[in-house]
Motif scaffolding. Structure first.
Motif, PDB file in Angstrom:
ATOM      1  N   ASP A 112       0.831  -1.209   0.000  1.00 12.31           N
ATOM      2  CA  ASP A 112       0.000   0.000   0.000  1.00 12.31           C
ATOM      3  C   ASP A 112       0.865   1.259   0.000  1.00 12.31           C
ATOM      4  O   ASP A 112       0.454   2.297  -0.526  1.00 12.31           O
ATOM      5  N   THR A 135       2.961  -6.728   2.368  1.00 10.54           N
ATOM      6  CA  THR A 135       1.703  -6.531   3.086  1.00 10.54           C
ATOM      7  C   THR A 135       0.859  -5.463   2.387  1.00 10.54           C
ATOM      8  O   THR A 135       1.367  -4.395   2.044  1.00 10.54           O
ATOM      9  N   LEU A 136      -0.398  -5.762   2.202  1.00 10.73           N
ATOM     10  CA  LEU A 136      -1.337  -4.785   1.657  1.00 10.73           C
ATOM     11  C   LEU A 136      -2.386  -4.396   2.694  1.00 10.73           C
ATOM     12  O   LEU A 136      -2.677  -3.220   2.880  1.00 10.73           O
ATOM     13  N   ILE A 137      -2.936  -5.388   3.382  1.00 16.22           N
ATOM     14  CA  ILE A 137      -3.978  -5.146   4.375  1.00 16.22           C
ATOM     15  C   ILE A 137      -3.367  -5.207   5.772  1.00 16.22           C
ATOM     16  O   ILE A 137      -2.989  -6.272   6.245  1.00 16.22           O
ATOM     17  N   TRP A 143      -6.451  -1.374   9.093  1.00 16.83           N
ATOM     18  CA  TRP A 143      -7.335  -1.296   7.931  1.00 16.83           C
ATOM     19  C   TRP A 143      -8.381  -2.408   8.000  1.00 16.83           C
ATOM     20  O   TRP A 143      -9.572  -2.183   7.750  1.00 16.83           O
ATOM     21  N   LYS A 144      -7.936  -3.585   8.336  1.00 13.23           N
ATOM     22  CA  LYS A 144      -8.847  -4.728   8.462  1.00 13.23           C
ATOM     23  C   LYS A 144      -9.900  -4.458   9.537  1.00 13.23           C
ATOM     24  O   LYS A 144     -11.083  -4.802   9.372  1.00 13.23           O
ATOM     25  N   ILE A 185     -11.336  -6.513   4.448  1.00 16.50           N
ATOM     26  CA  ILE A 185     -10.184  -7.212   3.863  1.00 16.50           C
ATOM     27  C   ILE A 185     -10.113  -7.088   2.339  1.00 16.50           C
ATOM     28  O   ILE A 185      -9.341  -7.793   1.687  1.00 16.50           O
ATOM     29  N   SER A 186     -10.906  -6.212   1.761  1.00 19.16           N
ATOM     30  CA  SER A 186     -10.902  -6.039   0.310  1.00 19.16           C
ATOM     31  C   SER A 186      -9.595  -5.406  -0.169  1.00 19.16           C
ATOM     32  O   SER A 186      -9.275  -4.265   0.184  1.00 19.16           O
ATOM     33  N   SER A 187      -8.837  -6.149  -0.971  1.00 20.46           N
ATOM     34  CA  SER A 187      -7.583  -5.631  -1.520  1.00 20.46           C
ATOM     35  C   SER A 187      -7.851  -4.479  -2.475  1.00 20.46           C
ATOM     36  O   SER A 187      -7.106  -3.485  -2.500  1.00 20.46           O
ATOM     37  N   ARG A 241      -8.433  -1.256  -0.548  1.00 23.31           N
ATOM     38  CA  ARG A 241      -7.205  -0.689   0.004  1.00 23.31           C
ATOM     39  C   ARG A 241      -6.340  -0.054  -1.069  1.00 23.31           C
ATOM     40  O   ARG A 241      -5.766   1.028  -0.860  1.00 23.31           O
ATOM     41  N   VAL A 242      -6.247  -0.684  -2.222  1.00 25.43           N
ATOM     42  CA  VAL A 242      -5.453  -0.136  -3.318  1.00 25.43           C
ATOM     43  C   VAL A 242      -6.017   1.213  -3.772  1.00 25.43           C
ATOM     44  O   VAL A 242      -5.278   2.189  -3.961  1.00 25.43           O
TER      45      VAL A 242
END
Length: 337
Positions: free
Chosen positions: A105, A259-261, A265-266, A271-273, A276-277
């Protein structure tokens, strides 16, 4: 010269990483008023830095680099910057460190920030009226001059900042003092970089984004790029060092991970990638656009400017905090799923 800048950036990144000041969970935690680590470290850096830097300047070993009080840019830019900081969960300087640690992210936020810097370059001729008026470079020193009363006030103000940091720590009830050591280290690093014998400039980060965006796109035939070319290059190398610190120490201690999430954020957004993007990109865009409106960011304005007791930087800090907390209140609502 660039090796020295790279080393300074590496030290900067290492300090941030040591106290987790670059982490998404920590910065977004400040937006929700659940984590004061960043605020405590900055308060200590301002308190200690204001005393050390003004003594250094008083001895003729460094110079002031006060950002002008461009009223519209400081007020609106601060609010926009704080909003972007809340959504993204990073500052311009911490993006590089977290990228080194594997935060996807942060990478997306950098892309959004580059676009934000590029769009600002294009729009600047049309929004100059909004950014102004320019009230000049105003600081406690410019208002009072260098004298005994000035230094007495510097020590008092510095002490107040340090007191605020410990007050916040007591409110949190934490016994971890990494924020204290990191704050002192950031102050000392900035004082060294300010020195006439070293760099004769403050640290900074956000100018590198429009500089790199304009350079990579070939859009260099404009007055703004010519203005920011030198500081933008310095800050790009500096952030390169911060990235290397993030990479080196995360590999050294085994914490490197793509790591993205993140947990915060979660907790609030799910948990939607894809989500978040999108929001990381938007947050990065807003963050840098606001920073360029104000002429600086967390490191270049709040930290470096605050240590100089610059009026524009202190006002920017207040409006950044307002934008951060208001956006945090509205944006982070617990995920009910």
């Amino acid at each position: 010269m660039e090796i020295r800048i790279l080393i300074f950036g590496f030290l900067f990144g290492g300090i941030l990483q040591y106290a987790s000041l670059n982490k998404y969970n920590v910065i977004s935690g400040l937006a929700t008023l659940d984590n004061y680590t960043v605020a405590k470290a900055i308060a200590v850096a301002l308190g200690v830095g204001a005393i050390l830097l003004n003594i250094e300047i008083g001895l003729g070993m460094a110079s002031f680099h006060i950002k002008p009080l461009v009223l519209g840019g400081i007020l609106l830019g601060g609010l926009i910057f704080g909003s972007g900081m809340a959504i993204l969960g990073y500052c311009p300087g911490t993006l590089a460190v977290s990228l080194g640690e594997g935060s996807i992210d942060a990478f997306v936020g950098i892309i959004g920030g580059l676009l934000g810097g590029f769009v600002f370059t294009i729009l600047l001729p049309f929004i100059k009226g909004i950014i102004g008026p320019n009230l000049g470079a105003i600081s406690l020193n410019s208002l009072m001059g260098t004298g005994l009363l000035f230094f007495i006030l510097v020590f008092i103000i510095g002490g107040v900042f340090v007191y605020i940091a410990f007050w916040l720590n007591k409110k949190e009830g934490k016994r971890d003092y990494k924020w204290l050591y990191a704050g002192i280290a950031l102050a000392v690093l900035n004082v060294v970089i300010f020195s006439n014998m070293v760099s004769n400039r403050p640290i900074g980060a956000s100018t590198s984004f429009p500089y790199l965006a304009d350079y990579l796109s070939g859009f260099m035939d404009n007055s703004y790029f010519q203005k920011i070319q030198k500081p933008g290059n310095w800050e790009a190398v500096f952030l390169g060092g911060a990235f290397l610190a993030g990479l080196f120490f995360s590999l050294l201690n085994g914490s490197f991970k793509f790591t993205l999430i993140h947990e915060n954020w979660k907790k609030y957004k799910g948990i939607s990638s894809f989500s978040r993007v999108v929001w990381a990109f938007v947050g990065g865009f807003i963050l840098i656009f606001g920073a360029r409106m104000a002429g600086g960011c967390t490191s270049g304005h709040i930290l470096s400017g605050g240590m100089q007791l610059s009026i524009s930087s202190l006002i920017f800090a207040v409006f950044t905090f307002l934008g951060l907390v208001v956006t945090g209140k509205l944006f982070y609502k617990k995920n009910k799923r």
